[in-house]
Scaffold this motif. Sequence first.
Motif, short mmCIF file in Angstrom:
data_model
loop_
_atom_site.label_atom_id
_atom_site.label_comp_id
_atom_site.label_asym_id
_atom_site.label_seq_id
_atom_site.Cartn_x
_atom_site.Cartn_y
_atom_site.Cartn_z
N MET A 147 0.83 -1.20 0.00
CA MET A 147 0.00 0.00 0.00
C MET A 147 0.87 1.25 0.00
O MET A 147 1.91 1.29 0.67
N ILE A 148 0.44 2.26 -0.73
CA ILE A 148 1.01 3.59 -0.59
C ILE A 148 0.16 4.31 0.44
O ILE A 148 -1.05 4.50 0.24
N ALA A 149 0.75 4.67 1.56
CA ALA A 149 -0.02 5.24 2.67
C ALA A 149 0.89 6.09 3.54
O ALA A 149 2.11 6.07 3.41
N ASP A 150 0.24 6.82 4.44
CA ASP A 150 0.93 7.82 5.26
C ASP A 150 1.06 7.32 6.70
O ASP A 150 0.09 6.85 7.31
N LEU A 151 2.26 7.43 7.24
CA LEU A 151 2.55 7.03 8.61
C LEU A 151 1.68 7.77 9.63
O LEU A 151 1.41 7.26 10.71
N THR A 152 1.26 8.97 9.30
CA THR A 152 0.45 9.77 10.23
C THR A 152 -1.04 9.45 10.14
O THR A 152 -1.83 9.97 10.93
N ASN A 153 -1.40 8.59 9.18
CA ASN A 153 -2.81 8.24 8.98
C ASN A 153 -2.86 6.83 8.41
O ASN A 153 -3.23 6.62 7.26
N ILE A 154 -2.49 5.86 9.24
CA ILE A 154 -2.40 4.47 8.78
C ILE A 154 -3.80 3.94 8.48
O ILE A 154 -4.68 3.98 9.36
N PRO A 155 -4.05 3.43 7.28
CA PRO A 155 -5.40 3.01 6.87
C PRO A 155 -5.80 1.63 7.41
O PRO A 155 -6.25 0.76 6.66
N VAL A 156 -5.62 1.44 8.71
CA VAL A 156 -5.88 0.15 9.36
C VAL A 156 -6.78 0.40 10.57
O VAL A 156 -6.64 1.41 11.27
N LYS A 157 -7.68 -0.54 10.82
CA LYS A 157 -8.62 -0.41 11.93
C LYS A 157 -7.92 -0.47 13.29
O LYS A 157 -6.84 -1.07 13.42
N ASN A 158 -8.56 0.10 14.28
CA ASN A 158 -8.03 0.07 15.65
C ASN A 158 -7.83 -1.38 16.12
O ASN A 158 -8.73 -2.22 15.97
N GLY A 159 -6.66 -1.65 16.69
CA GLY A 159 -6.42 -2.95 17.33
C GLY A 159 -6.34 -4.13 16.40
O GLY A 159 -6.45 -5.27 16.85
N ALA A 160 -6.11 -3.90 15.10
CA ALA A 160 -6.16 -5.00 14.14
C ALA A 160 -4.83 -5.73 13.97
O ALA A 160 -4.79 -6.82 13.39
N ILE A 161 -3.74 -5.17 14.48
CA ILE A 161 -2.40 -5.67 14.16
C ILE A 161 -1.76 -6.35 15.37
O ILE A 161 -1.76 -5.82 16.48
N HIS A 162 -1.20 -7.54 15.14
CA HIS A 162 -0.50 -8.26 16.21
C HIS A 162 0.95 -7.79 16.38
O HIS A 162 1.49 -7.79 17.48
N CYS A 163 1.57 -7.43 15.26
CA CYS A 163 2.99 -7.04 15.32
C CYS A 163 3.28 -5.99 14.25
O CYS A 163 2.88 -6.16 13.09
N ILE A 164 3.95 -4.93 14.65
CA ILE A 164 4.41 -3.91 13.72
C ILE A 164 5.92 -4.04 13.56
O ILE A 164 6.64 -4.19 14.55
#
Length: 283
Positions: A147-164
């Motif tokens: 994805m082309i996306a912005d670090l200040t506005n990550i297009p991912v839902k709250n609490g969806a990620i296990h590991c960054i």
Amino acid sequence: MGKIDKFYEAKNLLQCPKCKKKIRFHAGALVCKKEHTFDIAAKGYVNLLQQTKTFKGYDGTFFKSRRAFFEAGYYDHIVNEVTDTMERLFGESQNLIVLDAGCGEGGYSMALEAYLASRDKQGQILAFDIASDAIKVAAGNDNVKWMIADLTNIPVKNGAIHCILDVFTPANYKEFNRVLAEDGYLIKVVPGSAHLQELRAAVRSQLQNKAYSNAEVTDYFEEHYELVSRVECTRTMEIGGENLEHLVRMTPLLFDVDKKKLDLRGLREITIEGEVLVGRKKI
């Protein structure tokens, strides 16, 4: 899974960067409830910025050289530590959702994808960068969602990620904490003091900062996360020929250096040093 259809699997993890509404997969595009539409490129990536951003030095040549340097094995010791860390943290887990923030040319995302496949683990890897040239170089792997996306506005839902995963790139801890699950982890890799020390010595007269310290970055990390582990990964290797040319083209260290004045004929080896920090989200 196809390069476009793979985003059907990711739709429930994403949110519209414009209005924060849910996203659905429709006719080869991601579409939110307000009909904001993001077309998926045939190469297998989606532009969630809906614009192209360029940054000084960070062009296609830069990222292609980074890919070549990565594939030559100069960062293998750091890749191995990252995958070993994933195994320690999530060895028995399935359906892992991993976010590679500021993924660049995608080497670490593809290494993690290979790790999941080698362990027969189900999961998804989402990878983004704000530089469109980076994602265009990265795209091509059928499983990673680029994805082309912005670090200040990550297009991912709250609490969806296990590991960054955040490797040699800026962080946004407010956004990271928003998208991380309550039991989520951040793996951050920062340059060590010896990183590229031979190249730094060769161009010392042209550098404003003669020495490098990661103390400020690591202290800031520990303010925001419970430190789980901190491992230094150092390796000194021979370098020359095409690999040296790739290094010169792909390191921000030389962005403000007059390359016409470079004399690297005496450079025969290079040290790649990174510290792998693992943090647990503070509740």
